[in-house]
Scaffold this motif. Structure first.
Motif, PDB file in Angstrom:
ATOM      1  N   ALA A 156      39.637  32.435  43.711  1.00 25.93           N
ATOM      2  CA  ALA A 156      40.347  33.363  43.017  1.00 25.93           C
ATOM      3  C   ALA A 156      39.951  33.417  41.312  1.00 25.93           C
ATOM      4  O   ALA A 156      39.976  32.362  40.548  1.00 25.93           O
ATOM      5  N   VAL A 157      39.394  34.156  40.262  1.00 28.39           N
ATOM      6  CA  VAL A 157      38.466  34.656  39.606  1.00 28.39           C
ATOM      7  C   VAL A 157      38.870  34.524  38.723  1.00 28.39           C
ATOM      8  O   VAL A 157      39.734  33.944  37.581  1.00 28.39           O
ATOM      9  N   THR A 158      40.540  35.797  38.697  1.00 26.02           N
ATOM     10  CA  THR A 158      41.567  36.122  37.647  1.00 26.02           C
ATOM     11  C   THR A 158      43.243  35.705  38.598  1.00 26.02           C
ATOM     12  O   THR A 158      42.968  35.397  39.642  1.00 26.02           O
ATOM     13  N   GLY A 159      43.687  35.709  38.027  1.00 23.70           N
ATOM     14  CA  GLY A 159      45.322  35.886  37.819  1.00 23.70           C
ATOM     15  C   GLY A 159      45.914  34.295  37.935  1.00 23.70           C
ATOM     16  O   GLY A 159      45.813  34.190  38.006  1.00 23.70           O
ATOM     17  N   ARG A 212      31.596  39.891  44.233  1.00 22.96           N
ATOM     18  CA  ARG A 212      32.892  39.727  44.486  1.00 22.96           C
ATOM     19  C   ARG A 212      33.681  41.173  44.701  1.00 22.96           C
ATOM     20  O   ARG A 212      33.095  42.025  45.205  1.00 22.96           O
ATOM     21  N   VAL A 225      42.846  41.499  41.464  1.00 23.22           N
ATOM     22  CA  VAL A 225      42.798  39.543  41.507  1.00 23.22           C
ATOM     23  C   VAL A 225      41.490  39.988  41.820  1.00 23.22           C
ATOM     24  O   VAL A 225      40.833  40.680  43.278  1.00 23.22           O
ATOM     25  N   LEU A 226      40.172  39.649  41.023  1.00 23.48           N
ATOM     26  CA  LEU A 226      39.534  39.222  41.419  1.00 23.48           C
ATOM     27  C   LEU A 226      38.782  37.456  41.974  1.00 23.48           C
ATOM     28  O   LEU A 226      39.220  36.838  41.328  1.00 23.48           O
ATOM     29  N   ALA A 241      44.002  31.221  39.643  1.00 25.44           N
ATOM     30  CA  ALA A 241      42.214  31.406  39.400  1.00 25.44           C
ATOM     31  C   ALA A 241      41.796  30.472  39.877  1.00 25.44           C
ATOM     32  O   ALA A 241      43.224  29.188  39.374  1.00 25.44           O
ATOM     33  N   ALA A 271      37.623  42.788  44.783  1.00 26.06           N
ATOM     34  CA  ALA A 271      38.827  43.013  44.132  1.00 26.06           C
ATOM     35  C   ALA A 271      40.072  43.621  44.756  1.00 26.06           C
ATOM     36  O   ALA A 271      39.813  44.294  45.446  1.00 26.06           O
ATOM     37  N   GLU A 280      35.358  45.727  38.394  1.00 20.32           N
ATOM     38  CA  GLU A 280      36.579  45.090  37.640  1.00 20.32           C
ATOM     39  C   GLU A 280      38.174  45.026  38.129  1.00 20.32           C
ATOM     40  O   GLU A 280      38.672  46.091  38.653  1.00 20.32           O
ATOM     41  N   PRO A 281      38.952  44.411  38.024  1.00 14.43           N
ATOM     42  CA  PRO A 281      40.335  44.284  38.731  1.00 14.43           C
ATOM     43  C   PRO A 281      40.987  44.797  37.851  1.00 14.43           C
ATOM     44  O   PRO A 281      40.472  45.001  36.670  1.00 14.43           O
TER      45      PRO A 281
END
Length: 335
Positions: free
Chosen positions: A68-71, A122, A27-28, A74, A124, A21-22
């Motif tokens: 990138a999954v988040t941020g 994954r 960033v994930l 993404a 982080a 979990e980021p």
């Protein structure tokens, strides 16, 4: 999620791991490709690399790219810079963050608890370590950014190489990328030595002018003197060759990680010929330069000899360890 874990010497497992979990400022990244590095192989085959020994199970891998999954990035393809320097030590203050005394580096046993690496579905990481790929750079080629950064830093440590004859001992993946980095820096002639004919063929692909069998004194093209030498094999014999062939007042860069303990070398030559012996360790800002270079040169694809799915990680490691059959081997984390 699935990941790859080294539990000790000759003990590599693909297993379920908790998905990260980021945290704040992280960033994930959904990892797509990971390059199997020489240090990963040392952890697997010997339980350590240089003076860094495994003391607990560790996820290897520091040559990773994905999405990138988040941020803010993404959904975009990205490469991950594997180093987290402390920003506080004298080395960081002096602009030499690659030798930070309190750095964290993906997939490294240099500190305890170990820094877990990127060979998992994954990852982080701090946001500042995530780089968007330049337009036109495919993910598989971007996986070469970390080792190419190492090569670029070694060439930088060598000083001015434009117009000069440079010797590279060792034609593994790093040695071949040193050849490419020398070419981009304007070296006039690059000679590469190695024991394995197939490795020398990869060096030619990377741009070497002359390749020489290290164990054959009569090998055509063997130089009698060079301006600069970069030792990329990680064996004392390679360093010996560099010191004996570099001109008086020339520079030798030790890039390959030598075996733990004392390594013999002809130290009197360093004195009597005023040879400058320099170390090169990892990299810092060369990472962005590497991505730019990879984007404009598709020929780097020819150094990727195999791409294997994560469940076949042990076979990928074995293939990467066999330099008669491979140069750079990638793990594919898709799915």
């Amino acid at each position: 999620m699935l990941g790859c874990v080294i539990h000790g010497q000759d003990d590599l497992r693909v297993t379920e791991l908790p998905a990260p979990e980021p945290g704040p400022g992280q960033v994930l990244v959904a990892v797509r490709y990971g390059g199997v590095c020489g240090s990963d192989l040392h952890y697997w085959r010997h339980g350590g690399v240089g003076d860094f020994r495994l003391r607990e199970p560790m996820v290897p891998g520091h040559e990773v790219v994905g999405t990138a999954v988040t941020g803010p990035l993404a959904g975009r393809p990205v490469a991950v810079h594997p180093a987290t320097p402390c920003g506080r030590c004298p080395e960081c203050a002096d602009g030499r963050r690659n030798v930070c005394r309190d750095t964290r580096y993906l997939g490294s046993a240099a500190r305890f608890p170990h820094v877990q690496g990127g060979f998992a579905a994954r990852l982080a990481v701090p946001a500042e370590q995530v780089r968007p790929l330049p337009p036109g750079l495919p993910l598989h080629r971007a996986a070469l950014a970390e080792p190419l950064s190492v090569a670029l830093h070694a060439v930088r440590r060598a000083g001015a190489v434009a117009g000069r004859h440079v010797l590279v001992t060792g034609a593994g993946p790093i040695g071949c990328l040193v050849v490419a980095a020398l070419r981009s820096s304007g070296a006039a002639r690059v000679t590469v030595t190695d024991l394995i004919p197939e490795a020398l063929r990869y060096a030619t692909t990377a741009g070497a002018d002359t390749v020489v069998r290290a164990d054959d004194p009569a090998s055509p093209g063997r130089p009698t003197e060079v301006d600069t030498a970069i030792e990329a094999s990680g064996v004392a014999a390679g360093l010996d060759t560099c010191l004996r062939l570099v001109r008086r007042g020339g520079a030798v860069v030790q890039l390959g990680m030598l075996p733990p303990g004392h390594s013999p070398f002809p130290g009197n030559l360093v004195v009597s010929r005023e040879i400058e012996l320099r170390g090169a360790f990892r990299f810092d800002r060369e990472f962005d330069e590497a991505l730019t270079l990879l984007a404009r040169e598709p020929k780097f694809d020819e150094l990727i000899s195999a791409v294997l799915p994560l469940p076949e990680a042990e076979r990928a490691f074995a293939l990467a360890a066999d330099r008669s059959r491979s140069c750079k081997v990638l793990l594919d984390f898709a799915g």
